[in-house]
Enzyme design. Structure first.
Site, PDB file in Angstrom:
ATOM      1  N   GLU A   1      -6.172  -7.763  -0.478  1.00  0.00           N
ATOM      2  CA  GLU A   1      -6.834  -7.554   0.805  1.00  0.00           C
ATOM      3  C   GLU A   1      -8.303  -7.219   0.551  1.00  0.00           C
ATOM      4  O   GLU A   1      -8.612  -6.362  -0.283  1.00  0.00           O
ATOM      5  CB  GLU A   1      -6.200  -6.398   1.596  1.00  0.00           C
ATOM      6  CG  GLU A   1      -4.806  -6.661   2.111  1.00  0.00           C
ATOM      7  CD  GLU A   1      -4.275  -5.513   2.960  1.00  0.00           C
ATOM      8  OE1 GLU A   1      -5.104  -4.687   3.420  1.00  0.00           O
ATOM      9  OE2 GLU A   1      -3.053  -5.419   3.148  1.00  0.00           O
TER      10      GLU A   1
ATOM     11  N   GLU B   1       0.783  -1.239   0.000  1.00  0.00           N
ATOM     12  CA  GLU B   1       0.000   0.000   0.000  1.00  0.00           C
ATOM     13  C   GLU B   1       0.816   1.291   0.000  1.00  0.00           C
ATOM     14  O   GLU B   1       0.803   2.060   0.959  1.00  0.00           O
ATOM     15  CB  GLU B   1      -0.980  -0.011   1.180  1.00  0.00           C
ATOM     16  CG  GLU B   1      -2.034  -1.094   1.047  1.00  0.00           C
ATOM     17  CD  GLU B   1      -3.122  -1.019   2.104  1.00  0.00           C
ATOM     18  OE1 GLU B   1      -2.935  -0.294   3.107  1.00  0.00           O
ATOM     19  OE2 GLU B   1      -4.159  -1.687   1.932  1.00  0.00           O
TER      20      GLU B   1
END
Length: 404
Positions: free
Chosen positions: A267, A160
């Site tokens: 995710e 991320e």
């Protein structure tokens, strides 16, 4: 999440992605991979290097085996870059932390599953944005060398990236790809992540330049993440609507098809309620229907220290495990899993992960403060901020603090 037109093999129903050294054309379900994140080794980001089993922990192999017995065939193992390679990214690895990472990965791959090696650092090193592509390449060459001979290892460039220059995100990903291949890791997939938390719902407006990435082995997979709460952060058990899951991945799916890329939803999660369950089902059904570009997905998250965290997939009593496992099993590759007749108790110690944007529903377990492993702070947290003796509230990241 998305990845260039790697390799394609024909099957009766259309295109399928070939795993290194094997054909997947006979898979009974459309996904190549389906599994879970394993968090813990990246915990305690405020205390580096920290102490094993106090500041951080590795995943439980018995808990991983439970998910494996349920049909899952991929586990994304989060770890801390600073603990693995202290001082500078060009330094040597810490022998003990590396050995623990390798032990975890070796256990996963020995079962026939894939292990995703995930530096859970958000594009930062010691809290600073990584700006040196050469240092980042040195880090990756050192790490990839350790796993170059294991075809079931997948390299995830970094977890991320966010609030960074977009060209820098592209260049860091390319540097990682080049370094991994230079280390002799030729047969492994590489998961590349984008800016803006690698969100699927913002991918087309933020990460379009990622389509320029190249790999001599043509094994890039674009890893995207997607949560279903109002801001997409994964910090609430409330989903926007029962259809929000599919809605948030439609644009990214079109981007993949238009650009000839493949992706993996690295995710995702939803709260333990009927609205979220319907939204999660709709999203996974949509990805499955578009498995020509979506290779699978991984739930966030399993791990031994989650306590009552709202998404916990840790057996035997994690909220996500008890509420979602039977649903998730219907998406595993092959003939589908079945609920294990006996569920091993989570003990032990081998895993890694950094909490990205997590909160938990843990509440105080005693009148004097929150219990061991309970949440005690973080963005939007409204519960207890004190811990029962002898535990102290330790910040893991901006979104999650825990009693340890």
């Amino acid at each position: 999440m998305r990845f260039p037109c790697l390799f394609a093999v024909t099957s009766i129903t259309g295109l399928a992605l070939a795993a290194p050294g094997q054909s997947i054309s006979k898979r009974a379900t459309p996904f190549l991979w389906f599994g879970a994140n394993e968090a813990g080794a990246e915990f305690g980001s405020g205390n580096i290097p920290g102490l094993l089993n106090k500041d951080y922990i590795w995943p439980s192999t018995s808990a991983i085996q439970t998910l494996r017995d349920g049909g899952m065939n991929l586990f994304r193992v989060a770890f801390s870059m600073e603990r693995l390679i202290p001082d500078t990214m060009t330094s040597k690895p810490d022998a003990t932390y590396l050995a623990d990472l390798k032990s975890t990965v070796d256990f996963i791959t020995s079962t026939g599953a894939y292990a995703v090696i995930d530096p859970h650092n958000f594009g930062r090193y010691y809290g600073n944005v990584i700006t040196s592509t050469s240092d980042f390449a040195a880090f990756w060459k050192t790490l990839a060398t350790e796993f170059a001979s294991n075809d079931k290892v997948i390299f995830d460039t970094n977890n991320e990236y966010h609030t960074m220059d977009q060209t820098l995100v592209l260049d860091l990903n390319q540097a990682a790809i080049d370094a991994i291949r230079a280390a002799g890791a030729k047969s492994q997939y590489i998961f590349v992540e984008g800016n803006s938390w690698s969100g699927a719902w913002t991918w087309t407006t933020v990460n379009d330049n990622m389509k320029a990435l190249t790999d001599p082995e043509d094994l890039i997979v674009y890893e995207m993440h997607q949560y279903l709460d109002s801001d997409g952060s994964g910090t609430s058990e409330t989903c926007v609507s029962s259809t929000i899951g599919q809605e948030r991945v439609v644009a990214a799916t079109k981007w993949l098809k238009d650009n000839g890329k493949k992706a993996f939803l690295g995710e995702f999660a939803g709260g333990a309620n009927s609205v979220c369950k319907t939204a999660v089902t709709g999203m996974l059904d949509y990805l499955s229907a578009n498995s020509d570009v979506w290779l699978g997905a991984a739930w966030w998250s399993a791990g031994p220290w989650w306590g009552d965290y709202m998404y916990s997939l840790e057996s035997p009593s994690g909220t996500g495990y008890t509420y979602y496992m039977s649903l998730l099993q219907s998406y595993v590759p092959g003939s589908g899993g079945s609920t294990p007749t006996s569920i091993p108790t989570t003990t032990g110690a081998t895993a890694t992960a950094t909490t990205t944007k997590a909160t938990t529903t843990t509440t105080a377990a005693s009148t004097t403060g929150a219990a061991h492993y309970a949440q005690c702070g973080g963005s939007s947290w409204t519960g207890s901020t004190t811990c029962a003796s002898p535990y102290t509230c330790q910040k893991q990241n901006d979104f999650y603090s825990q009693c340890l």
